[in-house]
Scaffold this motif. Structure first.
Motif, short mmCIF file in Angstrom:
data_model
loop_
_atom_site.label_atom_id
_atom_site.label_comp_id
_atom_site.label_asym_id
_atom_site.label_seq_id
_atom_site.Cartn_x
_atom_site.Cartn_y
_atom_site.Cartn_z
N GLU A 76 0.85 -1.19 0.00
CA GLU A 76 0.00 0.00 0.00
C GLU A 76 0.88 1.23 0.00
N GLU A 77 0.56 2.19 -0.86
CA GLU A 77 1.31 3.43 -0.92
C GLU A 77 0.41 4.57 -0.46
N SER A 78 1.01 5.49 0.29
CA SER A 78 0.29 6.66 0.75
C SER A 78 1.28 7.82 0.84
N GLY A 79 1.01 8.88 0.11
CA GLY A 79 1.95 9.99 0.10
C GLY A 79 3.30 9.51 -0.41
N GLY A 82 4.87 3.87 2.39
CA GLY A 82 4.04 2.71 2.12
C GLY A 82 4.28 1.60 3.11
#
Length: 143
Positions: A76-79, A82
């Motif tokens: 999962e990647e966020s900003g 991850g």
């Protein structure tokens, strides 16, 4: 060389912490980590630099040389960071450990500066509940 956060997470799991060949592990560390990287292990402490990550990854692998790491979710990647959730154990058996690796790149080229690893024995996670061993069996991937 620039990599996506997802690629860095999988390479770290497979090539750095999952590999038995010290030369290949070190080559992967040199390729994907910055010299000033930091590895956080909540149960053991903070390690700084490629040499320390190499030493720690080798020591972890030496305790279970036949264990394989297997992602149980897509990364999962966020900003600009991850995570990837994983299990580890002997091929064909129920996993012995489960964990999550978090990565935060320190530079625009996406090479990681910080890695935070949280791992626990499966027994600690599920207590005395029964596991669906078929669903959680470690599978050896052919290369």
């Amino acid at each position: 060389m620039s990599y996506s956060i997802s690629t860095l997470l999988i390479r770290n799991l497979r090539d750095v912490f999952g590999g038995n060949d010290p030369a290949r592990r070190r080559a992967a560390i040199d390729e994907i980590y910055t010299e000033d990287c930091v590895f956080y292990d909540p149960s053991k402490g903070v390690y700084r630099g490629r040499d320390e990550i190499d030493r720690v990854a080798g020591a972890i692998k030496a305790t279970h040389p036949d264990f394989l790491y297997q992602p149980i979710t897509e990364p999962e990647e966020s900003g600009n960071g991850g995570l990837v959730r994983w299990v580890s154990g002997r091929p064909g058996e129920a996993p012995a450990y489960a964990g999550t690796d978090f990565i935060m790149p320190g530079r625009p080229d996406c090479r990681p500066l910080s890695l935070f690893r949280q791992a626990r024995l499966i027994k600690e996670i599920i207590g005395t509940a029964r596991m669906n061993k078929k669903a959680l069996t470690i599978k050896r991937k052919r290369v």
